[in-house]
Scaffold this motif. Structure first.
Motif, PDB file in Angstrom:
ATOM      1  N   SER A  63       0.833  -1.212   0.000  1.00  0.00           N
ATOM      2  CA  SER A  63       0.000   0.000   0.000  1.00  0.00           C
ATOM      3  C   SER A  63       0.861   1.253   0.000  1.00  0.00           C
ATOM      4  CB  SER A  63      -0.943   0.015   1.214  1.00  0.00           C
ATOM      5  OG  SER A  63      -0.217   0.092   2.418  1.00  0.00           O
ATOM      6  N   ARG A  97       0.060   5.514   0.687  1.00  0.00           N
ATOM      7  CA  ARG A  97      -0.945   6.521   1.035  1.00  0.00           C
ATOM      8  C   ARG A  97      -0.267   7.859   1.333  1.00  0.00           C
ATOM      9  NH1 ARG A  97      -0.705   2.964   5.381  1.00  0.00           N
ATOM     10  NH2 ARG A  97      -0.209   3.882   7.417  1.00  0.00           N
ATOM     11  N   ASP A 129      -5.073   7.035  -1.200  1.00  0.00           N
ATOM     12  CA  ASP A 129      -4.344   5.791  -0.962  1.00  0.00           C
ATOM     13  C   ASP A 129      -4.630   4.796  -2.064  1.00  0.00           C
ATOM     14  OD1 ASP A 129      -6.537   3.749   0.049  1.00  0.00           O
ATOM     15  OD2 ASP A 129      -6.929   5.622   1.107  1.00  0.00           O
ATOM     16  N   HIS A 130      -3.676   3.902  -2.248  1.00  0.00           N
ATOM     17  CA  HIS A 130      -3.812   2.813  -3.202  1.00  0.00           C
ATOM     18  C   HIS A 130      -3.168   1.580  -2.593  1.00  0.00           C
ATOM     19  CE1 HIS A 130      -3.933   0.424  -6.813  1.00  0.00           C
ATOM     20  NE2 HIS A 130      -2.624   0.276  -6.797  1.00  0.00           N
ATOM     21  N   SER A 131      -3.848   0.447  -2.632  1.00  0.00           N
ATOM     22  CA  SER A 131      -3.298  -0.773  -2.060  1.00  0.00           C
ATOM     23  C   SER A 131      -3.832  -1.979  -2.815  1.00  0.00           C
ATOM     24  CB  SER A 131      -3.643  -0.882  -0.572  1.00  0.00           C
ATOM     25  OG  SER A 131      -5.044  -0.870  -0.390  1.00  0.00           O
ATOM     26  N   GLU A 156     -14.050   4.598  -1.620  1.00  0.00           N
ATOM     27  CA  GLU A 156     -13.062   3.643  -2.116  1.00  0.00           C
ATOM     28  C   GLU A 156     -13.660   2.806  -3.232  1.00  0.00           C
ATOM     29  OE1 GLU A 156     -10.344   2.171   1.495  1.00  0.00           O
ATOM     30  OE2 GLU A 156     -12.481   1.782   1.775  1.00  0.00           O
TER      31      GLU A 156
END
Length: 347
Positions: free
Chosen positions: A86, A88, A106-108, A159
């Motif tokens: 992840s 963020r 954020d990206h995960s 999200e």
């Protein structure tokens, strides 16, 4: 496979704001009296984080799946590897003495790798094998302190959670929303507490979950940081540059999936929901001024891991039993340079 989220009873919003408020005390003069507005942060907490890069891995563990649908049937396998990655970023877009507005992105993603799959064609495992479960999020948090004692927090987050790709993404199919609200009291520089709730996915299905904030520093070495029942940590300030924690954390998430393998493909959409419990030990260490490193390890026990026949459904079609396993995670994160925070304090 991604373990987010997600999404711990006020955790994503409060953890950042607690740290930011503790290190960036804002002062204003009213006539000759200095006012220090209330915040959830207390003395001794870590610095606020701007950018965080995190990797987590679980070693091998067993999974058993059961279904009342005879077409789906039961299955078992060994999870050879379970990875999570992840990135963020959080930044204040308003930073006034009484009011702060914080923007976060954020990206995960996470993935499962299986072996010893029985039967070899079991649909769920084949659908998840080497497939990234992604989450891309945007959040906005609002902190306001009307006086030296009271503060309140509001956070909204959207999200996209699921197994989508650039070619098949439809926002309405994967959108998840979370709202956090809290109200608190700052009793002293070493003690703050509050009450609140989250409309989110900590225990899988979206619903309202209560939370109690309790932050307290007992002396120059020891303190407690908690948002009960989502998490609680005992803090040891080894030095200004080294922090140690031990405690627990509850994590939960919900993913919308498009299963392409029969018999799961007979459903329009399916939803994977999970909740797990982590007992942890964590070390945070300054590398150089604005750059910190963290390593965390412990034991993860899955509480609930189920697949539902439709998004938002109450009827699960597969119940998974995942064995507990140790885990290890590492982080690199950026904080405000020391000269910046010290400069603010001296103003």
């Amino acid at each position: 496979m991604k373990l987010l989220s997600p999404k711990l009873l006020l955790l994503p919003m409060l953890c950042w704001v607690q740290q930011a408020a503790a290190q960036q005390t804002t002062e204003a003069l009213s006539d000759v009296q200095k006012i220090e507005y209330a915040s959830p942060g207390v003395r001794g907490m870590g610095k606020p984080r701007g950018i965080v890069v995190e990797y987590e891995r679980l070693p091998q563990f067993d999974i058993d799946s059961k279904s009342d649908d005879p077409e789906i049937g039961n299955g078992s396998a060994r999870v050879r590897r379970h990875n999570k990655f992840s990135v963020r970023a959080l930044a204040p877009i308003m930073n006034k003495p009484q009011t702060k507005l914080i923007l976060g992105i954020d990206h995960s993603f996470e993935e499962f790798n299986f072996e010893n799959v029985t039967p070899a064609t079991y649909s769920l495992y084949n659908s998840l094998e080497d497939k990234n479960l992604k989450s891309v999020g945007l959040q906005l948090a609002f902190l306001h302190s009307p006086n030296e004692v009271n503060f309140y927090l509001v956070r909204a987050k959207a999200e996209l959670n699921g197994d989508y790709t650039r070619d098949n993404i439809n926002i309405s199919d994967y959108l998840k929303t979370t709202i956090d609200v809290a109200y608190g009291w700052k009793r002293s520089p070493d003690f703050a507490w509050g009450i609140g709730f989250q409309l989110g996915y900590t225990f899988g299905r979206q619903r309202v979950y209560p939370g109690i904030l309790y932050n307290r520093t007992f002396n120059d070495k020891w303190g407690v940081e908690s948002i009960f029942p989502a998490n609680a940590r005992l803090r040891l300030n080894v030095s200004e540059k080294t922090l140690l924690y031990t405690g627990y954390r509850i994590e939960g998430a919900s993913y919308n999936l498009l299963a392409s393998n029969p018999p799961l493909s007979k459903f329009n959409d399916i939803e994977l929901r999970r909740t797990d419990f982590k007992g942890l030990v964590r070390l945070e260490q300054e590398i150089y001024d604005f750059l910190w490193f963290a390593v965390e390890g412990g034991f993860r026990q899955y509480y609930r891991h189920r697949v539902f026949d439709d998004v938002g459904s109450r009827d699960y079609i597969i119940k998974n039993d995942l064995a507990g396993a140790g885990y290890i995670g590492v982080e690199i994160f950026a904080v405000p340079p020391r000269r910046f925070t010290e400069g603010r304090k001296n103003k």
